[in-house]
Design an enzyme around this catalytic site. Structure first.
Site, PDB file in Angstrom:
ATOM      1  N   ARG A 191      29.892  26.908  53.739  1.00 33.10           N
ATOM      2  CA  ARG A 191      31.293  26.647  54.103  1.00 33.10           C
ATOM      3  C   ARG A 191      31.699  27.354  55.400  1.00 33.10           C
ATOM      4  O   ARG A 191      32.804  27.870  55.522  1.00 33.10           O
ATOM      5  CB  ARG A 191      32.253  27.091  52.987  1.00 33.10           C
ATOM      6  CG  ARG A 191      31.824  26.770  51.578  1.00 33.10           C
ATOM      7  CD  ARG A 191      31.779  25.306  51.313  1.00 33.10           C
ATOM      8  NE  ARG A 191      31.366  25.017  49.932  1.00 33.10           N
ATOM      9  CZ  ARG A 191      31.089  23.793  49.501  1.00 33.10           C
ATOM     10  NH1 ARG A 191      31.147  22.764  50.310  1.00 33.10           N
ATOM     11  NH2 ARG A 191      30.743  23.598  48.252  1.00 33.10           N
ATOM     12  N   ASN A 233      26.525  33.619  46.614  1.00 35.37           N
ATOM     13  CA  ASN A 233      25.357  33.004  45.982  1.00 35.37           C
ATOM     14  C   ASN A 233      24.161  33.725  46.595  1.00 35.37           C
ATOM     15  O   ASN A 233      23.563  33.271  47.563  1.00 35.37           O
ATOM     16  CB  ASN A 233      25.314  31.501  46.279  1.00 35.37           C
ATOM     17  CG  ASN A 233      26.543  30.803  45.699  1.00 35.37           C
ATOM     18  OD1 ASN A 233      26.937  31.057  44.561  1.00 35.37           O
ATOM     19  ND2 ASN A 233      27.179  29.952  46.484  1.00 35.37           N
ATOM     20  N   LYS A 310      28.908  37.751  42.086  1.00 35.54           N
ATOM     21  CA  LYS A 310      29.265  36.473  41.465  1.00 35.54           C
ATOM     22  C   LYS A 310      28.274  36.294  40.326  1.00 35.54           C
ATOM     23  O   LYS A 310      27.086  36.071  40.559  1.00 35.54           O
ATOM     24  CB  LYS A 310      29.124  35.341  42.483  1.00 35.54           C
ATOM     25  CG  LYS A 310      29.277  33.937  41.910  1.00 35.54           C
ATOM     26  CD  LYS A 310      29.255  32.874  43.021  1.00 35.54           C
ATOM     27  CE  LYS A 310      29.376  31.464  42.456  1.00 35.54           C
ATOM     28  NZ  LYS A 310      29.416  30.440  43.522  1.00 35.54           N
ATOM     29  N   GLU A 314      28.905  29.046  38.353  1.00 38.43           N
ATOM     30  CA  GLU A 314      28.219  27.983  39.105  1.00 38.43           C
ATOM     31  C   GLU A 314      26.706  28.196  39.154  1.00 38.43           C
ATOM     32  O   GLU A 314      26.083  28.111  40.212  1.00 38.43           O
ATOM     33  CB  GLU A 314      28.796  27.875  40.516  1.00 38.43           C
ATOM     34  CG  GLU A 314      30.271  27.511  40.507  1.00 38.43           C
ATOM     35  CD  GLU A 314      30.864  27.242  41.888  1.00 38.43           C
ATOM     36  OE1 GLU A 314      30.403  27.863  42.860  1.00 38.43           O
ATOM     37  OE2 GLU A 314      31.801  26.431  41.977  1.00 38.43           O
ATOM     38  N   ARG A 358      39.776  23.736  33.025  1.00 36.02           N
ATOM     39  CA  ARG A 358      39.224  24.725  33.964  1.00 36.02           C
ATOM     40  C   ARG A 358      40.271  25.753  34.400  1.00 36.02           C
ATOM     41  O   ARG A 358      39.951  26.907  34.687  1.00 36.02           O
ATOM     42  CB  ARG A 358      38.647  23.988  35.181  1.00 36.02           C
ATOM     43  CG  ARG A 358      38.202  24.927  36.277  1.00 36.02           C
ATOM     44  CD  ARG A 358      37.390  24.199  37.327  1.00 36.02           C
ATOM     45  NE  ARG A 358      37.220  25.035  38.505  1.00 36.02           N
ATOM     46  CZ  ARG A 358      36.606  24.655  39.613  1.00 36.02           C
ATOM     47  NH1 ARG A 358      36.098  23.439  39.698  1.00 36.02           N
ATOM     48  NH2 ARG A 358      36.492  25.468  40.637  1.00 36.02           N
ATOM     49  N   LYS A 382      40.458  35.031  43.002  1.00 39.97           N
ATOM     50  CA  LYS A 382      40.980  34.050  43.960  1.00 39.97           C
ATOM     51  C   LYS A 382      42.467  33.844  43.711  1.00 39.97           C
ATOM     52  O   LYS A 382      42.918  33.954  42.568  1.00 39.97           O
ATOM     53  CB  LYS A 382      40.255  32.709  43.818  1.00 39.97           C
ATOM     54  CG  LYS A 382      38.840  32.719  44.363  1.00 39.97           C
ATOM     55  CD  LYS A 382      38.210  31.321  44.362  1.00 39.97           C
ATOM     56  CE  LYS A 382      36.750  31.415  44.801  1.00 39.97           C
ATOM     57  NZ  LYS A 382      36.071  30.108  44.886  1.00 39.97           N
ATOM     58  N   ASP A 387      40.486  26.813  42.764  1.00 39.24           N
ATOM     59  CA  ASP A 387      39.528  27.133  43.824  1.00 39.24           C
ATOM     60  C   ASP A 387      40.076  26.868  45.224  1.00 39.24           C
ATOM     61  O   ASP A 387      39.774  25.841  45.806  1.00 39.24           O
ATOM     62  CB  ASP A 387      38.267  26.269  43.615  1.00 39.24           C
ATOM     63  CG  ASP A 387      37.142  26.704  44.522  1.00 39.24           C
ATOM     64  OD1 ASP A 387      37.323  27.679  45.258  1.00 39.24           O
ATOM     65  OD2 ASP A 387      36.084  26.048  44.481  1.00 39.24           O
ATOM     66  N   GLU A 409      41.405  37.537  46.489  1.00 34.40           N
ATOM     67  CA  GLU A 409      40.418  36.867  47.339  1.00 34.40           C
ATOM     68  C   GLU A 409      41.066  35.628  47.936  1.00 34.40           C
ATOM     69  O   GLU A 409      41.385  34.671  47.224  1.00 34.40           O
ATOM     70  CB  GLU A 409      39.163  36.470  46.536  1.00 34.40           C
ATOM     71  CG  GLU A 409      38.108  35.783  47.398  1.00 34.40           C
ATOM     72  CD  GLU A 409      36.813  35.444  46.644  1.00 34.40           C
ATOM     73  OE1 GLU A 409      36.214  36.346  46.016  1.00 34.40           O
ATOM     74  OE2 GLU A 409      36.407  34.270  46.673  1.00 34.40           O
ATOM     75  N   GLU A 415      37.594  25.496  53.890  1.00 39.49           N
ATOM     76  CA  GLU A 415      36.763  24.628  53.058  1.00 39.49           C
ATOM     77  C   GLU A 415      37.536  23.406  52.565  1.00 39.49           C
ATOM     78  O   GLU A 415      37.002  22.305  52.529  1.00 39.49           O
ATOM     79  CB  GLU A 415      36.223  25.430  51.859  1.00 39.49           C
ATOM     80  CG  GLU A 415      35.440  24.594  50.888  1.00 39.49           C
ATOM     81  CD  GLU A 415      34.917  25.385  49.694  1.00 39.49           C
ATOM     82  OE1 GLU A 415      35.100  26.620  49.654  1.00 39.49           O
ATOM     83  OE2 GLU A 415      34.323  24.754  48.800  1.00 39.49           O
TER      84      GLU A 415
HETATM   85  C1  BDP Z   1      33.641  27.159  46.015  1.00 43.33           C
HETATM   86  C2  BDP Z   1      32.666  26.779  47.072  1.00 43.33           C
HETATM   87  C3  BDP Z   1      31.282  27.293  46.824  1.00 43.33           C
HETATM   88  C4  BDP Z   1      31.346  28.780  46.536  1.00 43.33           C
HETATM   89  C5  BDP Z   1      32.317  29.033  45.402  1.00 43.33           C
HETATM   90  C6  BDP Z   1      32.541  30.501  45.148  1.00 43.33           C
HETATM   91  O1  BDP Z   1      32.641  25.373  47.150  1.00 43.33           O
HETATM   92  O2  BDP Z   1      30.507  27.015  47.962  1.00 43.33           O
HETATM   93  O3  BDP Z   1      30.099  29.277  46.224  1.00 43.33           O
HETATM   94  O4  BDP Z   1      33.567  28.502  45.714  1.00 43.33           O
HETATM   95  O5  BDP Z   1      33.598  30.988  45.536  1.00 43.33           O
HETATM   96  O6  BDP Z   1      34.903  26.910  46.543  1.00 43.33           O
HETATM   97  O7  BDP Z   1      31.703  31.172  44.566  1.00 43.33           O
END
Ligand code: BDP
Length: 734
Positions: A191, A233, A310, A314, A358, A382, A387, A409, A415
């Protein structure tokens, strides 16, 4: 004519070309808001010139040296006169900078109590007398405080403020003011949209690029005191000796600027290193592994800040893989960091596939753990429950986690706002979020105050933002993305600073102090976020993007691996209406908010219309405050968004005389792209929702440019300006 003559002519020509290149490079955005061009108002420049004859610095620590160098660079540029740094002999109209410990002159001012109130990072700027000589003083308890004060003084001059009888005391409201890079070790930035990662791992630690220094300067100018270098990630190799050597070199560059280095870690690191076959936080071998690795990190970087994590989000590994919870996971790392004074930023961005809504996800996972986190853990939340969407209600964790340190955050990288091609100043979003009253402890419990620790009396405080600088010459791709970085930094220092004043400061420093420029451009910036909401997802719609790339619209997206990755999951459009029922008759997510808000959001007639479809499923005929039906209002908003972009275009086009050619042309071109994309968003969404409402686009609006099928095909074939995403190169038409 002799050969020599031609050779000389050639050399002259080369110099001329170099000169031209330099001129045209002069305003390419690289300097961001630290341009230090001569003050345009000549009378004021003269006054400043008389106020500063010398920079007097008695100490010679690395921190003071960078402060003095910045002042010299800034003042010589702004005042258009050379200015010397000396370490003795005070002249009148000197600028004296230092701490009582390293400057006898500052100590002689006996600022004791006043400085004590400013803590480690605050500062004083004032005009006073030393040995009867009029001087300006920047004083603090620490070198970094002096540096922050120096940048503040420069900002006052850059924005053409009077320094007459100046007396300023400033201290940050939050402790951890951190930027997060989502940079992979192969230098692709998740991103990012502004080139490759700034960190050139291949040439580190030997080569310390000037970019690293300039990066530290711009961040320090805002008071940012931490940077997480790599993607959440996370690649486990970041903790290897090889990388730690490189990271130590960056930490050395950043140290004099008061910026600590942090790393995102992969929870499975003990396994990835091949040392253990598990990563269970309650297993003593795992605990020992982290203790040893962490000790190693501190051998390389003695002032290392800590880990950002994290986990179980995901697809990332985490403590839940071993039947443990987030607190078990975070506390194990906290124990490894504690002896060295490090902290854990544990992210709350989780949404398990088993949770029906969610929106509820992170609250449902974290609320039961309130009070269970170690004192050097800070939960990084966040701003919204989903998101980084263009508009979200606040994450209910902020008002719920009374016994847990929490930090914000935000996202500067756009993005969900058109990447580095759309103008979308995020200041208004940050301000809206920070000023939201949660009613957690009665009226006046704003998010800003919660972050500051005033509402729940938490001890560790902070604010982070995901930013996107890369190898693009202007760092951020779109020149205006810099403004959101700027606003974030200013608000992390003081969450009460308004989006408007941050925008104005940024414009003055980055472009011009001319009112004829500032007024219209500030206006463009201030409407740009709302425009982005309007042409994408007005009235509380959300996440209508093509899955994966998050650039263009695909509100028709259905049938993905997880329902909460589809667009239809979010908008729930049907013949009877549109919106997600989160009241008692639906997912009851509103129950996560304090009672006054749950009541407000739960009442379809009282809920702010910006949030209507976040909380209610309403009929197409639902009557809105404007008197229009919901359908007509929705159409109105989509069209309004496009008109706002068009008005931004018109305003910018009138400003050519005030902006250098390069930045003028770039912004103009990007606004053309933005208008084109805004029309695509509007038409795709209006035509698609029309298939449910069955109602016409009211009279007076221009017709959609194409039909729905066209836009659906476009969504599958569209070029996505994002290098890391497979869709950017080619997308197969199925
Ligand atoms: C999402 C993004 C992804 C991130 C994720 C995050 O699309 O790329 O890894 O958040 O914050 O918005 O971990």
């Amino acid at each position: 004519m002799s050969r020599r003559f031609f050779t000389n002519l050639f050399i002259l020509w080369v110099f001329f070309l170099a000169g031209v290149a330099q001129v045209s490079n002069a305003e390419d955005g690289y300097d961001m808001w630290l341009r230090y061009q001569p003050v345009a108002d000549k009378t004021l420049r003269k006054t400043y010139q008389q106020q500063f004859n010398q920079i007097l610095v008695e100490g010679d620590t690395p921190g003071l040296s960078v402060a003095a160098a910045e002042l010299q660079r800034g003042l010589s540029g702004l005042l258009d006169k050379p200015i010397a740094i000396t370490n003795k002999k005070l002249f009148k109209q000197a600028l004296v900078v230092g701490t009582p410990a390293n400057s006898p002159l500052i100590a002689s001012l006996q600022l004791g109590d006043r400085l004590a109130a400013l803590g480690d990072e605050g500062y004083l700027i004032e005009q006073t007398r030393i040995n009867k000589r009029p001087v300006t003083v920047v004083a603090a308890n620490s070198d970094v405080g002096v540096l922050y004060g120096s940048f503040h003084l420069l900002r006052l001059i850059q924005t053409q403020q009077s320094l007459d009888k100046i007396s300023i005391a400033s201290t940050p409201k939050l402790q951890h003011r951190v930027i997060n890079h989502w940079d992979n070790l192969n230098r692709v930035v998740e991103r990012g949209y502004a080139g490759l990662s700034l960190w050139d791992w291949g040439t580190l630690p030997e080569h310390k690029s000037q970019r690293y220094v300039d990066y530290a300067r711009v961040n320090a100018s805002l008071g940012i005191n931490g940077t997480v270098l790599n993607n959440v990630n996370a690649d486990p190799r970041v903790l290897s000796d090889q990388f730690l050597q490189k990271i130590a070199a960056l930490a050395d560059v950043f140290r004099p600027y008061g910026i600590k280095v942090y790393l995102s870690i992969n929870y499975n690191s003990p396994r990835a290193f091949g040392d253990l076959d598990l990563a269970d936080p309650l297993d003593p071998r795992v605990q020992q592994w982290w203790k040893e690795r962490t000790k190693k990190v501190y051998e390389y970087i003695p002032d290392f800040g800590g880990y950002l994590v994290k986990a179980n989000s995901e697809g990332q590994p985490g403590p839940q893989d071993y039947g443990r919870n987030h607190a078990d996971g975070a506390n194990m790392l906290a124990a490894a960091l504690k002896p060295f004074g490090g902290v854990v930023f544990w992210r709350a961005f989780v949404y398990s596939p088993d949770i029906g809504d969610r929106f509820r996800g992170s609250y449902d996972e974290f609320k039961p753990l309130d009070g269970k986190f170690a004192d050097n853990v800070i939960l990084q939340v966040k701003n919204g429950p989903i998101d980084f969407q263009p508009r979200e209600p606040y994450s209910s964790l902020f008002s719920a986690m009374e016994k847990t340190n929490m930090m914000m955050e935000f996202q500067v990288t756009q993005e969900y706002f058109g990447f580095a091609t759309h103008l979308a100043y995020q200041g208004p979003l940050f301000e809206e979020s920070l000023r939201t009253d949660t009613y957690a402890k009665g009226e006046g419990s704003t998010i800003g105050d919660i972050l500051e620790g005033k509402v729940f009396n938490t001890k560790r405080t902070g604010m982070a933002a995901v930013i996107n600088p890369g190898t693009d010459r202007n760092w951020t791709g779109h020149p205006f993305v810099q403004s959101s970085w700027y606003a974030f930094g200013r608000m992390a220092w003081d969450h009460e600073i308004s989006a408007e004043s941050a925008a104005e400061e940024w414009l003055r420093m980055t472009f011009s102090n001319d009112k004829k420029f500032i007024k219209p451009v500030k206006n463009m910036m201030m409407i740009s976020r709302e425009a982005g909401v309007n042409y994408r997802s007005p009235l509380g719609l959300t996440h209508l993007y093509s899955q994966g790339d998050h650039y263009g619209p695909a509100p028709w997206t259905t049938n993905l691996e997880r329902p909460d990755w589809t667009a239809i999951y979010y908008h729930r459009a049907a013949k009877d209406g549109i919106g997600f029922d989160r009241t008692k008759t639906g997912s009851n997510a509103i129950a996560q908010y304090p009672a006054p808000l749950a009541e407000l959001y739960g009442d379809v007639n009282a809920v702010p219309e910006d949030f209507l479809l976040w909380f209610h499923h309403v009929s197409w005929d639902h009557k809105m405050k404007s008197g229009r039906s919901l359908w007509d209002e929705l159409v109105h908003k989509y069209y309004q968004g496009v008109e706002q972009v068009r008005s931004m275009q018109r305003d910018w086009d009138k400003l050519e005389a005030y902006v250098d050619a390069e930045r003028f042309a770039q912004v103009k071109a990007l606004l053309i792209v933005q208008e084109r994309d805004a029309v695509i968003w509007r038409d795709s969404c209006v035509l698609y929702f029309q298939t449910f409402s069955g109602k016409p686009i009211p009279a007076g609006y221009e017709k959609p440019k194409q039909d729905l099928d066209y836009y659906k095909t476009l969504a599958r074939t569209r070029y996505v300006p994002e290098p890391w995403h497979p869709a950017s190169s080619s997308r197969v038409l199925k």
